[in-house]
Design a protein around this motif. Structure first.
Motif, PDB file in Angstrom:
ATOM      1  N   ALA B  31      -4.172  -0.165   4.955  1.00 38.13           N
ATOM      2  CA  ALA B  31      -4.807  -0.592   3.701  1.00 38.13           C
ATOM      3  C   ALA B  31      -5.317  -2.022   3.837  1.00 38.13           C
ATOM      4  O   ALA B  31      -4.583  -2.908   4.279  1.00 38.13           O
ATOM      5  CB  ALA B  31      -3.810  -0.498   2.548  1.00 38.13           C
ATOM      6  N   ASP B  33      -5.688  -3.939   1.548  1.00 37.89           N
ATOM      7  CA  ASP B  33      -5.098  -4.824   0.536  1.00 37.89           C
ATOM      8  C   ASP B  33      -4.249  -5.902   1.190  1.00 37.89           C
ATOM      9  O   ASP B  33      -3.743  -6.792   0.517  1.00 37.89           O
ATOM     10  CB  ASP B  33      -4.303  -4.036  -0.521  1.00 37.89           C
ATOM     11  CG  ASP B  33      -3.099  -3.299   0.049  1.00 37.89           C
ATOM     12  OD1 ASP B  33      -2.842  -3.398   1.267  1.00 37.89           O
ATOM     13  OD2 ASP B  33      -2.408  -2.611  -0.730  1.00 37.89           O
ATOM     14  N   GLU B  69      -7.732   2.105   4.340  1.00 33.97           N
ATOM     15  CA  GLU B  69      -7.913   2.295   2.904  1.00 33.97           C
ATOM     16  C   GLU B  69      -8.681   1.093   2.394  1.00 33.97           C
ATOM     17  O   GLU B  69      -8.337  -0.051   2.695  1.00 33.97           O
ATOM     18  CB  GLU B  69      -6.583   2.384   2.159  1.00 33.97           C
ATOM     19  CG  GLU B  69      -6.790   2.445   0.643  1.00 33.97           C
ATOM     20  CD  GLU B  69      -5.502   2.623  -0.125  1.00 33.97           C
ATOM     21  OE1 GLU B  69      -5.025   3.770  -0.218  1.00 33.97           O
ATOM     22  OE2 GLU B  69      -4.954   1.612  -0.610  1.00 33.97           O
ATOM     23  N   PRO B  71      -9.682  -1.062  -0.804  1.00 34.73           N
ATOM     24  CA  PRO B  71      -9.498  -1.307  -2.246  1.00 34.73           C
ATOM     25  C   PRO B  71     -10.870  -1.539  -2.880  1.00 34.73           C
ATOM     26  O   PRO B  71     -11.621  -2.393  -2.407  1.00 34.73           O
ATOM     27  CB  PRO B  71      -8.654  -2.589  -2.294  1.00 34.73           C
ATOM     28  CG  PRO B  71      -8.316  -2.931  -0.883  1.00 34.73           C
ATOM     29  CD  PRO B  71      -9.285  -2.224   0.000  1.00 34.73           C
ATOM     30  N   ALA B 117      -8.953   2.931  -2.987  1.00 40.51           N
ATOM     31  CA  ALA B 117      -8.015   2.666  -4.092  1.00 40.51           C
ATOM     32  C   ALA B 117      -8.733   1.929  -5.205  1.00 40.51           C
ATOM     33  O   ALA B 117      -9.579   1.065  -4.946  1.00 40.51           O
ATOM     34  CB  ALA B 117      -6.844   1.838  -3.587  1.00 40.51           C
ATOM     35  N   ASP B 231       4.273   5.729  -3.375  1.00 39.35           N
ATOM     36  CA  ASP B 231       4.295   4.350  -2.870  1.00 39.35           C
ATOM     37  C   ASP B 231       5.765   3.980  -2.723  1.00 39.35           C
ATOM     38  O   ASP B 231       6.486   3.795  -3.715  1.00 39.35           O
ATOM     39  CB  ASP B 231       3.571   3.407  -3.831  1.00 39.35           C
ATOM     40  CG  ASP B 231       3.447   2.000  -3.249  1.00 39.35           C
ATOM     41  OD1 ASP B 231       4.499   1.428  -2.873  1.00 39.35           O
ATOM     42  OD2 ASP B 231       2.328   1.488  -3.150  1.00 39.35           O
ATOM     43  N   HIS B 257       1.555   5.826   0.334  1.00 33.82           N
ATOM     44  CA  HIS B 257       1.503   4.432   0.774  1.00 33.82           C
ATOM     45  C   HIS B 257       2.862   4.025   1.296  1.00 33.82           C
ATOM     46  O   HIS B 257       3.856   4.059   0.546  1.00 33.82           O
ATOM     47  CB  HIS B 257       1.074   3.514  -0.383  1.00 33.82           C
ATOM     48  CG  HIS B 257      -0.361   3.680  -0.738  1.00 33.82           C
ATOM     49  ND1 HIS B 257      -0.817   4.674  -1.569  1.00 33.82           N
ATOM     50  CD2 HIS B 257      -1.462   2.998  -0.325  1.00 33.82           C
ATOM     51  CE1 HIS B 257      -2.136   4.582  -1.676  1.00 33.82           C
ATOM     52  NE2 HIS B 257      -2.547   3.580  -0.931  1.00 33.82           N
ATOM     53  N   VAL B 313      -0.807   5.732   4.391  1.00 36.58           N
ATOM     54  CA  VAL B 313      -1.506   4.445   4.365  1.00 36.58           C
ATOM     55  C   VAL B 313      -0.479   3.314   4.425  1.00 36.58           C
ATOM     56  O   VAL B 313       0.384   3.207   3.543  1.00 36.58           O
ATOM     57  CB  VAL B 313      -2.364   4.308   3.093  1.00 36.58           C
ATOM     58  CG1 VAL B 313      -3.065   2.960   3.065  1.00 36.58           C
ATOM     59  CG2 VAL B 313      -3.375   5.446   3.009  1.00 36.58           C
ATOM     60  N   SER B 315       0.582  -0.280   3.869  1.00 36.21           N
ATOM     61  CA  SER B 315       0.116  -1.358   2.997  1.00 36.21           C
ATOM     62  C   SER B 315       1.077  -2.545   3.060  1.00 36.21           C
ATOM     63  O   SER B 315       2.274  -2.397   2.859  1.00 36.21           O
ATOM     64  CB  SER B 315       0.019  -0.846   1.552  1.00 36.21           C
ATOM     65  OG  SER B 315      -0.033  -1.921   0.644  1.00 36.21           O
ATOM     66  N   ARG B 317       0.584  -5.527   1.125  1.00 38.75           N
ATOM     67  CA  ARG B 317      -0.287  -6.158   0.142  1.00 38.75           C
ATOM     68  C   ARG B 317       0.070  -7.602  -0.168  1.00 38.75           C
ATOM     69  O   ARG B 317      -0.732  -8.326  -0.723  1.00 38.75           O
ATOM     70  CB  ARG B 317      -0.309  -5.355  -1.156  1.00 38.75           C
ATOM     71  CG  ARG B 317       1.050  -5.131  -1.770  1.00 38.75           C
ATOM     72  CD  ARG B 317       0.935  -4.364  -3.066  1.00 38.75           C
ATOM     73  NE  ARG B 317       0.430  -5.204  -4.131  1.00 38.75           N
ATOM     74  CZ  ARG B 317      -0.305  -4.735  -5.138  1.00 38.75           C
ATOM     75  NH1 ARG B 317      -0.633  -3.472  -5.184  1.00 38.75           N
ATOM     76  NH2 ARG B 317      -0.693  -5.555  -6.097  1.00 38.75           N
TER      77      ARG B 317
END
Lengths: 307, 340
Positions: B31, B33, B69, B71, B117, B231, B257, B313, B315, B317
């Motif tokens: 991701a 992010d 991914e 965002p 996303a 997630d 996620h 995915v 992530s 973040r």
């Protein structure tokens, strides 16, 4: 007492914390420098430590600041406790040339003036219109309409003790061909000028001559350097030109570009400028280093000329 | 590993063929992010330039990820800055078209945009009509973008944090019923649109949401054509063990996620205006993958058992370091593969 008071334009983006009381533990979580730039407490202390008495905030910061402080007045008091005043706030008068947007532009302006008053600030440094791309070139009628809108904005601001300072971006619809006409079409009783040294130079003006010509209108500065003055129209009027694909920076710390700040300082001394000078270092990868670097230049290189 | 694959098979799955190899049971994506333009570094100007992203797209495959991914962040449609390729406007400005963007990434070694996303967070403080109008407009735009990029699913955050909404609208019990009804209507229309594009619609349950934890199940049951996102960190903070949650969903999983955390919400952090940044005790709520204590291996095993075939995915973040985060995720996945 010094004639010049230095402020710093906030380009920190989102500061997620008011304070970090568990600073050491927070640091140890990943041992990165995140703990050093995640709270307003330390950011404001950096201002005071590097010689900035003020901070100029941006309206897009407020949505994140308000949940932390409750009110803008609280933020200003928090800053004051750390030796920092709010000198003012930036503002954008997008669409000021467009009669259909007049009420929206005026309402947004009044809102931001009121916010500045709440923070005890003095300046609303205002980009006078939309970006050039997609809007320009403006007709003379549109330039005059925009000037009238800014005058109306200024009338309200002045009544609240705030000074509107026109702040021309080099990619703004108000640009080289109509910049001076625009200034002169506004009412000097209500509309002043914030001289952004780099933006003016990039547009194609001589920064020092511009100051000499308009010193009686200039109420404050955005002080920054550039290595690319007099950019051609093809660049300034291009789409989304502010951030370049290859990372080329338009703006540098004073002393790191090519502008003649010593002559500007001599002119400021000649005209007896007094007030806020906001250092702006957008583009830097390291704001704290830029703040310190600029302070050194202001103190050691320019200070002996005028302070 | 419950599906009985060899280590070589798993390792193979992260190389060039991984992104399109549908025979592989696990498909890992990264991701984007992990680039937080607002909080990760002071000032973000250099990361608003195309060169930053072009280099990132080169480094993502170097870390063993050939799918991402994206965002979808409408923020980059405003302000005359189009260097962050997270909207249709930005992508078409810088790459000519979505196809041009896809080709540019392929040339760097990123074979696919696995998922897109979208969160309506940007509009959370707006008046209700503006919020729902913007949510519908940009979610639909994100869906079309996902379809054009060939993404498998659009992962939608159905509600912003409760705390932000309460700061705008007051106590949630007063307005949440009507708010969720309007959200459901909006997502129902989006699900209908999704079916025409072939993109799967998946809804994310975040620990700060009106639909946190398994509250989203009832909501989902009223929607035709939307599935649940898993997630792992959000579930864990919300009090649900990811593996158990995966088993309870019995295959109704649209996206996954893999996220990590060591955060325990011992009070009401979930209800704060900014729950990702707990004010009373600042902490990194979302750790880089492998640095928290979520049982990710258990979650992956449960997904295998559920015959989940979608993207996993990764992530990070809230990472402090984009490039370390990519490599930490890769190191973690390699560790999982070695144990299988």
């Amino acid at each position: 007492m010094a004639n010049l008071r230095f402020s710093h334009m906030s380009h920190w983006k989102t500061i997620p914390y008011k304070t970090i009381p568990n600073f050491r533990d927070f640091y140890y979580e990943d041992k990165s420098n995140a703990a050093y730039y995640s709270d307003w407490d330390r950011i404001l202390r950096y201002h005071a430590a590097t010689g900035y008495e003020g901070i100029e905030v941006a309206p897009w910061d407020l949505a994140d600041m308000l949940p932390l402080f409750g009110t803008l007045k609280e933020f200003a008091e928090f800053a004051k406790e750390r030796g920092v005043a709010v000198s003012g706030m930036f503002h954008g008068a997008e669409g000021s040339h467009d009669p259909a947007k007049r009420e929206e532009v005026l309402a947004s302006s009044r809102l931001d003036v009121d916010r500045i008053v709440e923070m005890g600030g003095q300046h609303m440094n205002t980009c006078p219109d939309s970006n050039y791309f997609g809007v320009g070139p403006l007709s003379r009628e549109q330039v005059r309409y925009a000037a009238a809108t800014l005058t109306e904005m200024g009338r309200y601001a002045e009544s609240k003790g705030v000074r509107i300072g026109l702040h021309n971006e080099f990619f703004c619809a108000i640009n080289k061909e109509n910049h001076r006409e625009f200034i002169e079409s506004t009412d000097p009783r209500y509309v002043h000028y914030c001289l952004d040294t780099a933006q003016i130079a990039i547009i194609g003006e001589d920064m020092v001559k511009f100051y000499d010509d308009y010193h009686d209108r200039i109420c404050t500065f955005h002080l920054k350097d550039t290595a690319s003055p007099k950019l051609p129209d093809s660049v300034r009027y291009a789409k989304d030109v502010e951030i370049q694909d290859d990372g080329t920076r338009w703006f540098w710390e004073p002393g790191e570009g090519v502008l003649d700040f010593k002559s500007l300082w001599r002119s400021m001394k000649k005209h007896g400028f007094q007030g806020w000078v906001t250092v702006e270092t957008d583009g830097t990868p390291d704001l704290l280093a830029s703040m310190a670097l600029t302070t050194y230049y202001l103190e050691r290189e320019l200070g002996p000329i005028y302070r | 590993m419950s599906m009985g694959r060899s280590n070589d098979e798993v390792r193979y799955a992260r190389t060039a063929k991984e992104a399109t190899n549908m025979d592989s049971n696990r498909k890992f994506a990264l991701a984007l992010d992990l680039v937080d333009l607002d909080r990760q570094e002071p000032n973000r100007n250099r990361r608003e330039s195309r060169y930053f992203w072009d280099e990132l797209f080169t480094l993502v495959p170097a870390a063993g990820f050939r799918a991402i991914e994206l965002p979808y962040q409408p923020k980059w449609d405003f302000g005359g800055r189009s260097g962050v390729p997270m909207t249709n406007y930005a992508v078409t400005t810088k790459y000519g078209s979505v196809a041009g963007f896809r080709d540019a990434m392929k040339a760097k070694g990123i074979e696919r945009i696995a998922t897109v996303a979208f969160s309506p967070l940007l509009f959370a403080s707006a008046p209700t009509e503006v919020y729902f109008g913007a949510f519908a407009h940009f979610a639909s735009e994100a869906l079309r973008f996902a379809a054009e990029t060939g993404a498998e699913s659009l992962v939608v955050t159905p509600t912003p944090p409760v705390g932000i909404l309460e700061s705008t609208h007051g106590e949630a019990s007063v307005w949440s019923r009507e708010f969720l009804k309007r959200t459901s209507d909006l997502l129902d229309r989006l699900a209908l649109e999704a079916r025409t594009t072939g993109v799967l619609l998946s809804l994310k349950s975040e620990f700060w949401s009106l639909l946190r934890g398994d509250r989203i199940d009832t909501f989902l049951s009223g929607l035709d054509g939307a599935l649940a996102d898993i997630d792992t960190a959000h579930l864990r903070i919300g009090g649900l063990e990811p593996a158990a949650r995966i088993r309870s969903l019995s295959g109704r999983i649209g996206s996954v996620h893999l996220t990590d955390t060591a955060f325990v919400d011992s009070g009401s952090a979930w209800r704060a205006v900014n729950p990702e940044f707990p004010a009373d005790r600042p902490t990194q709520v979302f750790r880089d993958i492998g640095l928290g204590d979520v049982d990710l291996a258990g979650a992956i095993s449960a997904l295998d058992d559920a015959s989940y075939r979608g993207w996993l995915v990764c992530s990070c973040r809230q990472t402090r370091d984009i490039y370390r985060a990519m490599l930490r995720a890769r190191a973690f996945l390699d560790g999982i593969a070695a144990k299988d």
